[in-house]
Design a protein around this motif. Structure first.
Motif, mmCIF file in Angstrom:
data_model
loop_
_atom_site.group_PDB
_atom_site.id
_atom_site.type_symbol
_atom_site.label_atom_id
_atom_site.label_comp_id
_atom_site.label_asym_id
_atom_site.label_seq_id
_atom_site.Cartn_x
_atom_site.Cartn_y
_atom_site.Cartn_z
ATOM 1 N N THR A 161 -37.066 -11.082 -5.128
ATOM 2 C CA THR A 161 -36.481 -12.398 -5.372
ATOM 3 C C THR A 161 -37.314 -13.498 -4.720
ATOM 4 N N LYS A 162 -37.754 -13.267 -3.508
ATOM 5 C CA LYS A 162 -38.607 -14.242 -2.821
ATOM 6 C C LYS A 162 -39.879 -14.488 -3.627
ATOM 7 N N GLY A 163 -40.473 -13.416 -4.114
ATOM 8 C CA GLY A 163 -41.681 -13.552 -4.914
ATOM 9 C C GLY A 163 -41.430 -14.309 -6.204
ATOM 10 N N TYR A 164 -40.322 -13.979 -6.882
ATOM 11 C CA TYR A 164 -39.985 -14.673 -8.125
ATOM 12 C C TYR A 164 -39.812 -16.175 -7.881
ATOM 13 N N GLN A 165 -39.106 -16.519 -6.827
ATOM 14 C CA GLN A 165 -38.819 -17.929 -6.565
ATOM 15 C C GLN A 165 -40.081 -18.709 -6.210
#
Length: 237
Positions: free
Chosen positions: A79-83
């Motif tokens: 999720t951190k990477g996606y954001q």
């Protein structure tokens, strides 16, 4: 015509033996395509030398950014990477794990289908994982297909090409953290866009250890079921 842009998200946890090879092969693979790319490595508090090895590899390669922090789990790392990727506004976001179980050589299979879909999803037809994980994954697919009236086989596959604009809409609508976000991204895309599943090869893990033991698999199942209930409730609003 401007080149299409893509950001590859690689979550990293205790993969010191393979991360250099994984980064090298991904750079080699993506360099063959007519696109503007960047690789973002999310180091999820690795306890071995993964971070140092990745940093050394990145210093010799192009277009690699490494983000590091405390261990928060695979799902939150993704999720951190996606954001981070969404903020950079590429045309596409690709996600793959860093354990080298799925070769970058198969990227083209998904990339070649991008014009017809907003999500191109790998399908590990012959999955080389512990039996308990395979059983759990198959049971999850049956449950989700029944609950959401879908026909998918590998909801959580960590080899996926995602249209950025629609992924942004997903995170605007679902702000709660998910234990396994790829599952719910798959459902969302299947409900609101075009999804295609492509059969890919999956290799046995040759180094390191799986992040989930037997106890961990059951805990993961409980957390996922809790997320499914929550997701279903939000979906009805």
């Amino acid at each position: 015509m401007p080149k299409e842009s893509l950001i590859l998200i690689l979550p990293l946890y205790n993969e010191e033996e393979v991360i250099s090879h994984v980064l090298e092969t991904w750079v080699t693979t993506l360099s063959k395509f007519d696109l503007k790319y960047e690789i973002i490595v999310i180091n999820d508090g690795s306890r071995d030398k993964s971070l140092a090895v990745a940093q050394k590899a990145a210093s010799c390669l192009e277009n690699i950014q490494i983000i590091t922090g405390e261990n928060s789990g695979h799902g939150l790392a993704i999720t951190k990477g996606y954001q981070i990727a969404i903020e950079k506004k590429p045309d596409w976001i690709f996600q793959c794990d860093s354990d080298d179980q799925i070769s970058s050589d198969q990227f083209y299979k998904l990339w070649n289908e991008r014009e017809a879909c907003e999500l191109v999803l790998g399908n590990r037809k012959k999955r080389e994982d512990p039996l308990l994980r395979i059983i759990g994954s198959n049971a999850l697919s049956l449950l989700l297909n029944s609950l959401f009236k879908l026909r998918m086989n590998d909801y959580n596959c960590p080899f996926r090409l995602i249209k950025t604009d629609l992924l942004r809409k997903f995170y605007q609508q679902y702000t709660q953290p998910f234990f396994a976000p790829n599952i719910f991204i798959s459902i969302f895309f299947a409900q609101h866009s075009r999804v295609k599943s492509i059969q890919i090869s999956h290799s046995m893990r040759r180094t390191g250890r799986p992040s989930l033991n037997i106890k961990g698999v059951f805990i993961a199942a409980l957390k996922t079921l809790k997320n499914i209930i929550s997701f279903k409730q939000i979906d009805k609003i």
